[in-house]
Design a protein around this motif. Structure first.
Motif, PDB file in Angstrom:
ATOM      1  N   SER A   1       0.865  -1.184   0.000  1.00  0.00           N
ATOM      2  CA  SER A   1       0.000   0.000   0.000  1.00  0.00           C
ATOM      3  C   SER A   1       0.897   1.227   0.000  1.00  0.00           C
ATOM      4  O   SER A   1       1.972   1.227   0.596  1.00  0.00           O
ATOM      5  CB  SER A   1      -0.945   0.009   1.204  1.00  0.00           C
ATOM      6  OG  SER A   1      -0.234   0.129   2.409  1.00  0.00           O
ATOM      7  N   CYS A   2       0.452   2.273  -0.705  1.00  0.00           N
ATOM      8  CA  CYS A   2       1.233   3.496  -0.805  1.00  0.00           C
ATOM      9  C   CYS A   2       0.300   4.683  -1.022  1.00  0.00           C
ATOM     10  O   CYS A   2      -0.854   4.515  -1.426  1.00  0.00           O
ATOM     11  CB  CYS A   2       2.239   3.418  -1.946  1.00  0.00           C
ATOM     12  SG  CYS A   2       1.467   3.346  -3.562  1.00  0.00           S
TER      13      CYS A   2
ATOM     14  N   ASP B   1      -1.090   7.314  -3.189  1.00  0.00           N
ATOM     15  CA  ASP B   1      -1.204   7.369  -4.648  1.00  0.00           C
ATOM     16  C   ASP B   1      -1.390   8.829  -5.084  1.00  0.00           C
ATOM     17  O   ASP B   1      -2.493   9.265  -5.388  1.00  0.00           O
ATOM     18  CB  ASP B   1      -2.385   6.505  -5.095  1.00  0.00           C
ATOM     19  CG  ASP B   1      -2.451   6.340  -6.605  1.00  0.00           C
ATOM     20  OD1 ASP B   1      -1.440   6.581  -7.284  1.00  0.00           O
ATOM     21  OD2 ASP B   1      -3.529   5.967  -7.087  1.00  0.00           O
TER      22      ASP B   1
ATOM     23  N   CYS C   1       1.849   2.054  -7.241  1.00  0.00           N
ATOM     24  CA  CYS C   1       2.860   2.592  -6.332  1.00  0.00           C
ATOM     25  C   CYS C   1       4.106   2.893  -7.161  1.00  0.00           C
ATOM     26  O   CYS C   1       4.891   2.005  -7.471  1.00  0.00           O
ATOM     27  CB  CYS C   1       3.166   1.597  -5.217  1.00  0.00           C
ATOM     28  SG  CYS C   1       1.773   1.320  -4.115  1.00  0.00           S
TER      29      CYS C   1
ATOM     30  N   GLU D   1       6.457   7.773  -4.511  1.00  0.00           N
ATOM     31  CA  GLU D   1       5.236   7.759  -3.706  1.00  0.00           C
ATOM     32  C   GLU D   1       5.502   6.946  -2.436  1.00  0.00           C
ATOM     33  O   GLU D   1       6.091   5.873  -2.497  1.00  0.00           O
ATOM     34  CB  GLU D   1       4.065   7.147  -4.493  1.00  0.00           C
ATOM     35  CG  GLU D   1       3.653   8.022  -5.653  1.00  0.00           C
ATOM     36  CD  GLU D   1       2.508   7.442  -6.454  1.00  0.00           C
ATOM     37  OE1 GLU D   1       1.749   8.247  -7.020  1.00  0.00           O
ATOM     38  OE2 GLU D   1       2.380   6.207  -6.538  1.00  0.00           O
TER      39      GLU D   1
ATOM     40  N   PRO E   1       5.618   4.487   0.336  1.00  0.00           N
ATOM     41  CA  PRO E   1       5.052   3.180   0.683  1.00  0.00           C
ATOM     42  C   PRO E   1       4.593   3.204   2.143  1.00  0.00           C
ATOM     43  O   PRO E   1       5.241   3.796   2.997  1.00  0.00           O
ATOM     44  CB  PRO E   1       6.204   2.205   0.483  1.00  0.00           C
ATOM     45  CG  PRO E   1       7.437   3.025   0.516  1.00  0.00           C
ATOM     46  CD  PRO E   1       7.059   4.424   0.137  1.00  0.00           C
TER      47      PRO E   1
END
Length: 155
Positions: A74-75, A77, A84, A88, A90
Protein backbone atom coordinates in the motif's frame (compact mmCIF):
# COMPACT_ATOMS: atom_id res chain seq x y z
CA UNK A 1 -6.57 -74.24 41.61
CA UNK A 2 -7.79 -73.39 38.18
CA UNK A 3 -5.81 -72.02 35.29
CA UNK A 4 -4.07 -68.73 35.86
CA UNK A 5 -6.03 -65.85 34.22
CA UNK A 6 -3.83 -63.22 32.62
CA UNK A 7 -5.14 -59.64 32.70
CA UNK A 8 -3.81 -56.42 31.14
CA UNK A 9 -1.94 -55.52 27.97
CA UNK A 10 1.32 -56.85 26.72
CA UNK A 11 4.10 -54.43 25.92
CA UNK A 12 3.62 -55.02 22.19
CA UNK A 13 -0.11 -54.21 22.37
CA UNK A 14 0.64 -51.04 24.30
CA UNK A 15 3.22 -49.93 21.72
CA UNK A 16 0.78 -50.53 18.85
CA UNK A 17 -1.90 -48.43 20.57
CA UNK A 18 0.60 -45.62 21.25
CA UNK A 19 1.79 -45.68 17.61
CA UNK A 20 -1.78 -45.41 16.29
CA UNK A 21 -2.54 -42.54 18.69
CA UNK A 22 0.67 -40.79 17.61
CA UNK A 23 -0.24 -41.02 13.92
CA UNK A 24 -3.76 -39.72 14.55
CA UNK A 25 -2.37 -36.88 16.66
CA UNK A 26 0.11 -35.88 13.96
CA UNK A 27 -2.62 -35.79 11.31
CA UNK A 28 -4.90 -33.71 13.53
CA UNK A 29 -2.08 -31.28 14.35
CA UNK A 30 -1.17 -30.79 10.68
CA UNK A 31 -4.78 -30.06 9.77
CA UNK A 32 -5.24 -27.72 12.73
CA UNK A 33 -1.95 -25.95 12.00
CA UNK A 34 -2.93 -25.20 8.37
CA UNK A 35 -6.34 -23.89 9.42
CA UNK A 36 -4.74 -21.73 12.12
CA UNK A 37 -2.13 -20.28 9.74
CA UNK A 38 -4.81 -19.50 7.12
CA UNK A 39 -6.97 -17.77 9.74
CA UNK A 40 -3.95 -15.76 10.98
CA UNK A 41 -3.07 -14.72 7.40
CA UNK A 42 -6.70 -13.67 6.84
CA UNK A 43 -6.66 -11.54 9.99
CA UNK A 44 -3.42 -9.85 8.95
CA UNK A 45 -4.78 -9.23 5.43
CA UNK A 46 -7.97 -7.68 6.83
CA UNK A 47 -5.87 -5.44 9.09
CA UNK A 48 -3.70 -4.46 6.11
CA UNK A 49 -6.75 -3.44 4.04
CA UNK A 50 -8.38 -1.53 6.88
CA UNK A 51 -5.09 0.28 7.59
CA UNK A 52 -4.89 1.37 3.92
CA UNK A 53 -8.48 2.63 4.07
CA UNK A 54 -7.89 4.44 7.36
CA UNK A 55 -4.72 6.04 6.02
CA UNK A 56 -6.60 7.36 2.96
CA UNK A 57 -9.20 8.98 5.22
CA UNK A 58 -6.58 10.34 7.63
CA UNK A 59 -4.43 11.86 4.88
CA UNK A 60 -7.36 13.03 2.76
CA UNK A 61 -5.86 11.49 -0.36
CA UNK A 62 -5.86 8.22 -2.29
CA UNK A 63 -4.05 5.11 -1.12
CA UNK A 64 -3.29 2.37 -3.65
CA UNK A 65 -3.14 -1.34 -2.80
CA UNK A 66 -1.22 -3.20 -5.50
CA UNK A 67 0.19 -6.69 -6.00
CA UNK A 68 3.87 -6.99 -5.32
CA UNK A 69 6.20 -9.89 -6.13
CA UNK A 70 5.57 -11.48 -2.69
CA UNK A 71 2.17 -10.08 -1.69
CA UNK A 72 0.60 -6.62 -1.47
CA UNK A 73 1.93 -3.09 -1.05
CA UNK A 74 0.00 0.00 0.00
CA UNK A 75 1.23 3.50 -0.80
CA UNK A 76 0.06 7.09 -1.06
CA UNK A 77 -1.20 7.37 -4.65
CA UNK A 78 -0.35 11.01 -5.40
CA UNK A 79 -0.78 10.80 -9.19
CA UNK A 80 -4.03 8.76 -8.96
CA UNK A 81 -2.94 5.96 -11.27
CA UNK A 82 -3.73 3.09 -8.83
CA UNK A 83 -0.05 2.13 -8.71
CA UNK A 84 2.86 2.59 -6.33
CA UNK A 85 5.35 4.57 -8.38
CA UNK A 86 8.87 5.58 -7.36
CA UNK A 87 8.67 8.63 -5.12
CA UNK A 88 5.24 7.76 -3.71
CA UNK A 89 5.42 6.93 -0.01
CA UNK A 90 5.05 3.18 0.68
CA UNK A 91 2.91 2.58 3.76
CA UNK A 92 2.72 -1.11 4.47
CA UNK A 93 3.40 -4.56 3.03
CA UNK A 94 1.51 -7.84 3.37
CA UNK A 95 3.41 -11.06 2.65
CA UNK A 96 1.30 -14.24 2.76
CA UNK A 97 4.43 -16.35 2.22
CA UNK A 98 5.25 -16.08 5.91
CA UNK A 99 2.19 -18.23 6.55
CA UNK A 100 2.87 -20.56 3.63
CA UNK A 101 -0.17 -19.16 1.80
CA UNK A 102 -0.70 -17.81 -1.71
CA UNK A 103 -2.75 -14.70 -2.51
CA UNK A 104 -4.95 -13.89 -5.50
CA UNK A 105 -6.22 -10.28 -5.84
CA UNK A 106 -9.17 -9.77 -8.17
CA UNK A 107 -10.39 -6.23 -8.72
CA UNK A 108 -12.34 -4.43 -11.42
CA UNK A 109 -9.31 -2.40 -12.47
CA UNK A 110 -5.68 -3.28 -12.92
CA UNK A 111 -3.22 -3.25 -11.27
CA UNK A 112 -5.01 -3.17 -7.89
CA UNK A 113 -7.46 -1.08 -5.95
CA UNK A 114 -7.40 2.46 -4.63
CA UNK A 115 -9.12 3.90 -1.57
CA UNK A 116 -10.17 7.55 -2.03
CA UNK A 117 -10.13 10.27 0.63
CA UNK A 118 -13.52 9.03 1.91
CA UNK A 119 -12.18 5.48 2.35
CA UNK A 120 -14.14 4.09 -0.57
CA UNK A 121 -12.45 1.89 -3.15
CA UNK A 122 -12.51 2.64 -6.87
CA UNK A 123 -13.96 -0.83 -7.40
CA UNK A 124 -14.97 -3.84 -5.40
CA UNK A 125 -12.33 -6.49 -4.97
CA UNK A 126 -11.90 -10.04 -3.75
CA UNK A 127 -8.74 -11.36 -2.18
CA UNK A 128 -8.38 -15.12 -1.95
CA UNK A 129 -5.81 -16.70 0.36
CA UNK A 130 -4.96 -20.35 -0.35
CA UNK A 131 -3.09 -22.76 1.89
CA UNK A 132 -3.05 -26.43 1.01
CA UNK A 133 -6.57 -27.39 0.04
CA UNK A 134 -8.14 -24.56 2.06
CA UNK A 135 -9.07 -21.04 1.00
CA UNK A 136 -10.28 -17.88 2.69
CA UNK A 137 -11.87 -15.03 0.72
CA UNK A 138 -12.07 -11.39 1.80
CA UNK A 139 -14.35 -9.03 -0.14
CA UNK A 140 -13.93 -5.25 -0.29
CA UNK A 141 -17.31 -3.65 -0.97
CA UNK A 142 -17.92 -0.30 -2.63
CA UNK A 143 -18.36 1.32 0.78
CA UNK A 144 -14.91 0.13 1.88
CA UNK A 145 -16.22 -2.62 4.16
CA UNK A 146 -14.06 -5.75 4.32
CA UNK A 147 -15.91 -9.00 4.94
CA UNK A 148 -15.15 -12.70 4.80
CA UNK A 149 -17.28 -14.95 2.59
CA UNK A 150 -17.38 -18.69 1.96
CA UNK A 151 -16.20 -19.82 -1.45
CA UNK A 152 -14.04 -17.90 -3.88
CA UNK A 153 -16.54 -15.29 -5.13
CA UNK A 154 -17.88 -12.07 -3.69
CA UNK A 155 -21.54 -11.48 -4.49
Amino acid sequence: MGPLVKRGLSLLELLVVLAVLGILGALAYTNYSAAYRLRAAGTELRTFLLAARTEAIRRGTGVAVVPEDRGLLSCVDENRNRACDPGEAPLRRFDPGGYGAALDLRSGFSPGLRFNALGRPNTGASLVLRLGGRSLTLCVGMGGRVREVSGDACS
